[in-house]
Design a protein around this motif. Structure first.
Motif, mmCIF file in Angstrom:
data_model
loop_
_atom_site.group_PDB
_atom_site.id
_atom_site.type_symbol
_atom_site.label_atom_id
_atom_site.label_comp_id
_atom_site.label_asym_id
_atom_site.label_seq_id
_atom_site.Cartn_x
_atom_site.Cartn_y
_atom_site.Cartn_z
ATOM 1 N N ARG A 119 -36.076 -22.266 -15.798
ATOM 2 C CA ARG A 119 -36.389 -22.255 -17.222
ATOM 3 C C ARG A 119 -35.610 -23.365 -17.920
ATOM 4 N N GLY A 120 -36.247 -23.981 -18.887
ATOM 5 C CA GLY A 120 -35.621 -25.076 -19.612
ATOM 6 C C GLY A 120 -36.274 -26.390 -19.251
ATOM 7 N N ASP A 121 -35.808 -27.437 -19.878
ATOM 8 C CA ASP A 121 -36.387 -28.767 -19.692
ATOM 9 C C ASP A 121 -35.679 -29.481 -18.551
ATOM 10 N N LEU A 122 -36.429 -29.758 -17.487
ATOM 11 C CA LEU A 122 -35.857 -30.482 -16.362
ATOM 12 C C LEU A 122 -35.710 -31.955 -16.708
ATOM 13 N N PRO A 123 -34.553 -32.561 -16.419
ATOM 14 C CA PRO A 123 -34.413 -34.002 -16.599
ATOM 15 C C PRO A 123 -35.394 -34.759 -15.711
ATOM 16 N N ALA A 124 -35.674 -35.958 -16.089
ATOM 17 C CA ALA A 124 -36.611 -36.782 -15.330
ATOM 18 C C ALA A 124 -35.912 -37.338 -14.091
ATOM 19 N N ALA A 125 -35.620 -36.465 -13.158
ATOM 20 C CA ALA A 125 -34.951 -36.867 -11.916
ATOM 21 C C ALA A 125 -35.305 -35.873 -10.841
ATOM 22 N N ASP A 126 -35.256 -36.333 -9.606
ATOM 23 C CA ASP A 126 -35.513 -35.431 -8.498
ATOM 24 C C ASP A 126 -34.376 -34.415 -8.400
#
Length: 528
Positions: A23-30
């Motif tokens: 839950r929440g906004d995942l950073p733009a990274a693997d």
């Protein structure tokens, strides 16, 4: 929204599919999902598309789950067990309004790994559990809708948590009392024992009452879907007479009642309330599923909690304390959180858990659960960290084979293992201003629990606590085995929730490890 992980279930069986919701906004990274057991990496996998992360099956045990990537991290824990009743992480629900958000209750159970929920005051009357129809007002004026009770039991079952209906084992209201007063427990004056004029107390082992009571429980299982019952009492009387003059040993009556309920409901989970440890000496060996203790005066200090927990564990059942943190009602959130932290550190390190939270995120501050506390968001964050820690380190805390070896290891005479912090006394009991050390032998090795009481004026468990004083680094000195290189690892629910290794050097017959400074509680794992 902060990144968080939420298990799909409060507890998993080994045959269950294991899933963790992101839950929440995942950073733009693997990202990478990893599984840990007692600080050892067991499995890694790349972050899968979508919110649900599926994890391969795991053998029974407690595990930490981490999501890492690009400098960010989120953690949770999971339990896998084929014997869910071997542990009790208890929560509560105390309201049953129409339209209640039952999924929020189930979500809290998932987040805090609450594998059983007590349904407090759901019944129509204490001696007539289902007599009010589908909607009614209970004996204290609370509106109850049985459709909501059924929705809750269903949602919790899907979330991997059991539902335990509250039932007082010897309480009868004034309307029903004329039918039962021949079984009254009488004071020396001849008046019945009671809670003022609200409830009257009878012999819980009276055969007519047992037949009635067990039938009421069985009907509630069939109608509402309860998985078991929380059997309550009030701690008195200990001995009394019935109107016909027969003396009653109430402890023995409680044990007979538990036997009878088990005989009539062989598959139900049963938890009996030992008020102030009465009568744990009898009920701990009765056919129930946990030892539940509600502490009151004189069990006021951390040391008293520890003693009662150690005694209760001797029966081999899970132990849980209903240690109400009244402090939340009159102290700052930080001071109350510290009180709860010291209480949990004491109980967890002595093999017991605490009934503290429930509903969709409330804290217990009163024995009448309807009067609960709405905590600050920081309190729920703190509780999540500590409950995660307890589940991940289950093998070091709650295994029934764990034994206390403090008196056999520490001190100059033993010279086996001890800790030292510069300028701070190490004690075997809870002493304000000291570091309280407690050593256990577990199937996984030796564990040293350090609880930091530096900066405290007393050791009361239900009182606002000062910020812990600085400990500085510590030194662990212990005898090692010839030809073996010992290993020391530490974990802390606030500062370092996963076991990490610290350097060890050898000096003659002893190994020495430097321990990091800690705040409230540090767990030290020694592998010889």
């Amino acid at each position: 929204m902060p990144l968080t992980l939420l298990p799909t279930r409060a507890s998993y069986r080994s045959s269950d599919s294991i899933g963790v919701e992101v839950r929440g906004d995942l950073p733009a990274a693997d990202g990478t999902v990893s599984v840990w057991r007692l600080g050892e990496l067991l499995h890694t996998q790349p972050l899968q598309p979508g919110a649900l992360q599926t994890i391969p099956s795991l053998p029974p045990g407690g595990y930490g789950i981490e999501l890492d990537g690009g400098g960010w991290r989120a953690r949770t824990a999971i339990e896998v067990t084929d014997d869910p009743r071997s542990r009790l992480r208890y929560g509560f629900v105390a309201s049953y309004d129409p339209g209640k958000d039952v999924l929020a209750v189930a979500e809290l159970a998932r987040r805090l790994h609450l594998n059983a929920i007590q349904f407090y005051d759901w019944a129509f009357r204490h001696a007539d559990l289902l007599g009010g129809g589908e909607e009614y007002v209970d004996a204290l004026g609370q509106p109850i809708t049985l459709a909501t009770v059924r929705e809750l039991t269903s949602a919790l079952r899907q979330a991997g948590s059991a539902s335990y209906g509250y039932a007082a084992v010897y309480a009868v209201g004034p309307d029903e009392w004329p039918s039962w007063k021949q079984h009254a427990l009488l004071r020396p004056s001849g008046e019945p024992y009671s809670l003022e004029d609200f409830l009257f107390i009878l012999d819980p082992a009276a055969p007519a009452w047992l037949n009635h009571f067990t039938a009421e429980l069985a009907a509630a299982v069939d109608d509402l879907g309860f998985d078991g019952f929380h059997l309550d009492q009030y701690g008195y009387p200990k001995h009394a007479a019935t109107p016909d003059g027969n003396p009653v040993d109430v402890a023995a009556s409680f044990a007979r009642l538990i036997d009878e309920v088990r005989r009539e409901l062989p598959d139900a989970g049963l938890v009996f309330n030992n008020v102030n440890d009465f009568p744990t000496w009898d009920t701990a060996h009765a056919p129930q599923d946990a030892v539940y203790i509600e502490p009151w005066e004189p069990v006021l200090g951390l040391e008293a909690l520890a003693r009662v927990a150690t005694r209760a564990r001797a029966g081999g059942l899970p132990v849980v304390f209903a240690a109400y943190q009244h402090t939340y009602t009159h102290a700052s959130a930080d001071a109350a959180d510290r009180a709860a932290a010291f209480t949990m550190a004491t109980l967890f390190s002595h093999g017991a858990t605490q009934l503290l939270t429930g509903e969709h995120g409330k804290v217990l501050v009163d024995p009448y659960y309807v009067r609960n506390h709405d905590p600050e968001p920081t309190t729920m964050e703190f509780l999540t960290r500590w409950y995660d820690f307890a589940v991940e380190h289950d093998a070091l805390l709650f295994d029934t084979r764990i034994v206390d070896v403090t008196a056999s290891y520490v001190g100059d005479y033993n010279d086996e293992l001890d800790v030292a912090h510069v300028g701070i006394k190490a004690t075997e009991t809870a002493v304000a201003g000291a570091i309280w050390r407690h050593v256990t032998r577990t199937p996984e090795g030796i564990v040293v629990h350090l609880i930091n009481l530096v900066g405290q004026d007393d050791t009361m468990w239900d009182a606002p606590r000062n910020p812990p004083g600085p400990t500085g680094p510590g030194e662990l000195r212990f005898r090692f085995i010839r030809g073996r290189v010992p290993r020391v690892r530490v974990a802390d629910p606030d500062a370092g929730p996963r076991l990490v290794e610290v350097p060890v050097s050898l000096h003659g017959d002893h190994a020495v490890a430097t321990l990091p400074a800690f705040d409230v509680w540090q767990v030290v794992h020694v592998s010889l």
